[in-house]
Design a protein around this motif. Sequence first.
Motif, PDB file in Angstrom:
ATOM      1  N   ILE A  49       0.815  -1.217   0.000  1.00 56.22           N
ATOM      2  CA  ILE A  49       0.000   0.000   0.000  1.00 56.22           C
ATOM      3  C   ILE A  49       0.847   1.264   0.000  1.00 56.22           C
ATOM      4  O   ILE A  49       0.320   2.356   0.182  1.00 56.22           O
ATOM      5  CB  ILE A  49      -0.973   0.021   1.194  1.00 56.22           C
ATOM      6  CG1 ILE A  49      -0.210   0.049   2.513  1.00 56.22           C
ATOM      7  CG2 ILE A  49      -1.953  -1.122   1.128  1.00 56.22           C
ATOM      8  CD1 ILE A  49      -0.991   0.682   3.613  1.00 56.22           C
ATOM      9  N   LEU A  50       2.142   1.132  -0.205  1.00 55.17           N
ATOM     10  CA  LEU A  50       3.034   2.290  -0.188  1.00 55.17           C
ATOM     11  C   LEU A  50       2.519   3.402  -1.094  1.00 55.17           C
ATOM     12  O   LEU A  50       2.414   4.552  -0.682  1.00 55.17           O
ATOM     13  CB  LEU A  50       4.447   1.872  -0.601  1.00 55.17           C
ATOM     14  CG  LEU A  50       5.476   2.993  -0.728  1.00 55.17           C
ATOM     15  CD1 LEU A  50       5.690   3.675   0.609  1.00 55.17           C
ATOM     16  CD2 LEU A  50       6.793   2.447  -1.263  1.00 55.17           C
ATOM     17  N   SER A  51       2.167   3.061  -2.318  1.00 49.36           N
ATOM     18  CA  SER A  51       1.691   4.057  -3.269  1.00 49.36           C
ATOM     19  C   SER A  51       0.414   4.735  -2.777  1.00 49.36           C
ATOM     20  O   SER A  51       0.269   5.960  -2.880  1.00 49.36           O
ATOM     21  CB  SER A  51       1.450   3.402  -4.628  1.00 49.36           C
ATOM     22  OG  SER A  51       0.911   4.329  -5.530  1.00 49.36           O
ATOM     23  N   ASP A  52      -0.531   3.944  -2.230  1.00 45.64           N
ATOM     24  CA  ASP A  52      -1.781   4.520  -1.741  1.00 45.64           C
ATOM     25  C   ASP A  52      -1.538   5.481  -0.580  1.00 45.64           C
ATOM     26  O   ASP A  52      -2.150   6.545  -0.497  1.00 45.64           O
ATOM     27  CB  ASP A  52      -2.749   3.422  -1.291  1.00 45.64           C
ATOM     28  CG  ASP A  52      -3.378   2.683  -2.461  1.00 45.64           C
ATOM     29  OD1 ASP A  52      -3.198   3.116  -3.617  1.00 45.64           O
ATOM     30  OD2 ASP A  52      -4.043   1.661  -2.214  1.00 45.64           O
ATOM     31  N   VAL A  53      -0.657   5.095   0.336  1.00 47.43           N
ATOM     32  CA  VAL A  53      -0.384   5.961   1.491  1.00 47.43           C
ATOM     33  C   VAL A  53       0.291   7.251   1.038  1.00 47.43           C
ATOM     34  O   VAL A  53      -0.097   8.342   1.455  1.00 47.43           O
ATOM     35  CB  VAL A  53       0.448   5.228   2.561  1.00 47.43           C
ATOM     36  CG1 VAL A  53       0.925   6.195   3.636  1.00 47.43           C
ATOM     37  CG2 VAL A  53      -0.368   4.117   3.193  1.00 47.43           C
ATOM     38  N   ILE A  54       1.275   7.154   0.165  1.00 46.44           N
ATOM     39  CA  ILE A  54       1.964   8.354  -0.324  1.00 46.44           C
ATOM     40  C   ILE A  54       0.983   9.269  -1.052  1.00 46.44           C
ATOM     41  O   ILE A  54       0.966  10.483  -0.839  1.00 46.44           O
ATOM     42  CB  ILE A  54       3.157   7.974  -1.213  1.00 46.44           C
ATOM     43  CG1 ILE A  54       4.257   7.338  -0.351  1.00 46.44           C
ATOM     44  CG2 ILE A  54       3.700   9.195  -1.964  1.00 46.44           C
ATOM     45  CD1 ILE A  54       5.392   6.735  -1.141  1.00 46.44           C
ATOM     46  N   THR A  55       0.141   8.684  -1.915  1.00 45.17           N
ATOM     47  CA  THR A  55      -0.864   9.477  -2.635  1.00 45.17           C
ATOM     48  C   THR A  55      -1.835  10.119  -1.656  1.00 45.17           C
ATOM     49  O   THR A  55      -2.175  11.301  -1.783  1.00 45.17           O
ATOM     50  CB  THR A  55      -1.624   8.587  -3.639  1.00 45.17           C
ATOM     51  OG1 THR A  55      -0.694   8.044  -4.570  1.00 45.17           O
ATOM     52  CG2 THR A  55      -2.685   9.377  -4.389  1.00 45.17           C
ATOM     53  N   GLY A  56      -2.284   9.354  -0.654  1.00 52.14           N
ATOM     54  CA  GLY A  56      -3.222   9.878   0.333  1.00 52.14           C
ATOM     55  C   GLY A  56      -2.628  10.975   1.190  1.00 52.14           C
ATOM     56  O   GLY A  56      -3.279  11.983   1.474  1.00 52.14           O
ATOM     57  N   VAL A  57      -1.381  10.790   1.617  1.00 55.51           N
ATOM     58  CA  VAL A  57      -0.715  11.844   2.394  1.00 55.51           C
ATOM     59  C   VAL A  57      -0.639  13.113   1.552  1.00 55.51           C
ATOM     60  O   VAL A  57      -0.953  14.202   2.025  1.00 55.51           O
ATOM     61  CB  VAL A  57       0.682  11.391   2.883  1.00 55.51           C
ATOM     62  CG1 VAL A  57       1.474  12.565   3.441  1.00 55.51           C
ATOM     63  CG2 VAL A  57       0.547  10.296   3.942  1.00 55.51           C
ATOM     64  N   GLY A  58      -0.256  12.975   0.283  1.00 55.34           N
ATOM     65  CA  GLY A  58      -0.181  14.140  -0.603  1.00 55.34           C
ATOM     66  C   GLY A  58      -1.529  14.815  -0.775  1.00 55.34           C
ATOM     67  O   GLY A  58      -1.633  16.047  -0.730  1.00 55.34           O
ATOM     68  N   ALA A  59      -2.591  14.017  -0.957  1.00 60.40           N
ATOM     69  CA  ALA A  59      -3.939  14.582  -1.117  1.00 60.40           C
ATOM     70  C   ALA A  59      -4.354  15.342   0.133  1.00 60.40           C
ATOM     71  O   ALA A  59      -4.964  16.410   0.048  1.00 60.40           O
ATOM     72  CB  ALA A  59      -4.943  13.472  -1.425  1.00 60.40           C
ATOM     73  N   HIS A  60      -4.012  14.805   1.298  1.00 56.29           N
ATOM     74  CA  HIS A  60      -4.361  15.482   2.549  1.00 56.29           C
ATOM     75  C   HIS A  60      -3.520  16.735   2.773  1.00 56.29           C
ATOM     76  O   HIS A  60      -4.028  17.757   3.233  1.00 56.29           O
ATOM     77  CB  HIS A  60      -4.252  14.508   3.726  1.00 56.29           C
ATOM     78  CG  HIS A  60      -5.398  13.557   3.797  1.00 56.29           C
ATOM     79  ND1 HIS A  60      -5.522  12.491   2.923  1.00 56.29           N
ATOM     80  CD2 HIS A  60      -6.488  13.516   4.595  1.00 56.29           C
ATOM     81  CE1 HIS A  60      -6.646  11.843   3.201  1.00 56.29           C
ATOM     82  NE2 HIS A  60      -7.245  12.440   4.218  1.00 56.29           N
ATOM     83  N   LEU A  61      -2.245  16.672   2.437  1.00 57.98           N
ATOM     84  CA  LEU A  61      -1.383  17.853   2.596  1.00 57.98           C
ATOM     85  C   LEU A  61      -1.790  18.974   1.652  1.00 57.98           C
ATOM     86  O   LEU A  61      -1.593  20.150   1.959  1.00 57.98           O
ATOM     87  CB  LEU A  61       0.082  17.486   2.374  1.00 57.98           C
ATOM     88  CG  LEU A  61       0.705  16.577   3.433  1.00 57.98           C
ATOM     89  CD1 LEU A  61       2.141  16.233   3.047  1.00 57.98           C
ATOM     90  CD2 LEU A  61       0.654  17.200   4.813  1.00 57.98           C
ATOM     91  N   ASP A  62      -2.367  18.627   0.506  1.00 62.25           N
ATOM     92  CA  ASP A  62      -2.812  19.631  -0.463  1.00 62.25           C
ATOM     93  C   ASP A  62      -4.131  20.288  -0.088  1.00 62.25           C
ATOM     94  O   ASP A  62      -4.535  21.265  -0.709  1.00 62.25           O
ATOM     95  CB  ASP A  62      -2.963  18.999  -1.855  1.00 62.25           C
ATOM     96  CG  ASP A  62      -1.626  18.675  -2.492  1.00 62.25           C
ATOM     97  OD1 ASP A  62      -0.592  19.201  -2.029  1.00 62.25           O
ATOM     98  OD2 ASP A  62      -1.625  17.893  -3.472  1.00 62.25           O
ATOM     99  N   SER A  63      -4.808  19.765   0.911  1.00 61.33           N
ATOM    100  CA  SER A  63      -6.116  20.290   1.304  1.00 61.33           C
ATOM    101  C   SER A  63      -5.980  21.692   1.896  1.00 61.33           C
ATOM    102  O   SER A  63      -4.983  22.022   2.540  1.00 61.33           O
ATOM    103  CB  SER A  63      -6.764  19.369   2.339  1.00 61.33           C
ATOM    104  OG  SER A  63      -7.975  19.922   2.814  1.00 61.33           O
ATOM    105  N   ALA A  64      -7.019  22.479   1.710  1.00 59.07           N
ATOM    106  CA  ALA A  64      -7.063  23.810   2.317  1.00 59.07           C
ATOM    107  C   ALA A  64      -7.436  23.728   3.796  1.00 59.07           C
ATOM    108  O   ALA A  64      -7.239  24.693   4.536  1.00 59.07           O
ATOM    109  CB  ALA A  64      -8.068  24.686   1.573  1.00 59.07           C
ATOM    110  N   ARG A  65      -7.957  22.590   4.225  1.00 60.82           N
ATOM    111  CA  ARG A  65      -8.390  22.436   5.619  1.00 60.82           C
ATOM    112  C   ARG A  65      -7.235  21.934   6.478  1.00 60.82           C
ATOM    113  O   ARG A  65      -6.614  20.916   6.184  1.00 60.82           O
ATOM    114  CB  ARG A  65      -9.574  21.470   5.703  1.00 60.82           C
ATOM    115  CG  ARG A  65     -10.846  22.032   5.079  1.00 60.82           C
ATOM    116  CD  ARG A  65     -11.996  21.053   5.233  1.00 60.82           C
ATOM    117  NE  ARG A  65     -11.792  19.853   4.463  1.00 60.82           N
ATOM    118  CZ  ARG A  65     -12.315  19.632   3.252  1.00 60.82           C
ATOM    119  NH1 ARG A  65     -13.071  20.552   2.678  1.00 60.82           N
ATOM    120  NH2 ARG A  65     -12.086  18.504   2.625  1.00 60.82           N
TER     121      ARG A  65
END
Length: 138
Positions: A49-65
């Motif tokens: 799940i390395l790719s999913d976690v990295i993608t998810g962390v990036g998606a969360h870090l990009d959030s305005a919230r």
Amino acid sequence: TVFDAALAAAASAWKEKRHVRDDDDRVRGFASTWVLAALHISEGPPEAILSDVITGVGAHLDSARQEDREQGMLVGEAFGVLAGKTIDFEDLGEDARAWASILRFLPDDLRNPAFGDAPVVVEVEPAPAPAPVEEPLV
């Protein structure tokens, strides 16, 4: 194990930008807690799940919230622990860790030893009991 399968399913949903963008804050918080808890009980570095976690962390870090960014940082740090890497988001303070306080209830025999004895450093005060509701007299 069943926990690793649950982690894979959680990470797959958690990584989606539409989840971060569109889901209710309670759903986002629950999903982040689910991923974080699954990482804590995973048997080892979940390379699948390395790719999913990295993608998810990036998606969360990009959030305005802010809460999304903080949850992404906490999941990133937890994944780093399992991978034997130190990931330290310096702007993530103790207050930001309070939402993950449920992890203190994970039994020691379930928790991955990589996380040590104290996965949560923040103690959260229990909510006060609600006031009793008086029944109207009829």
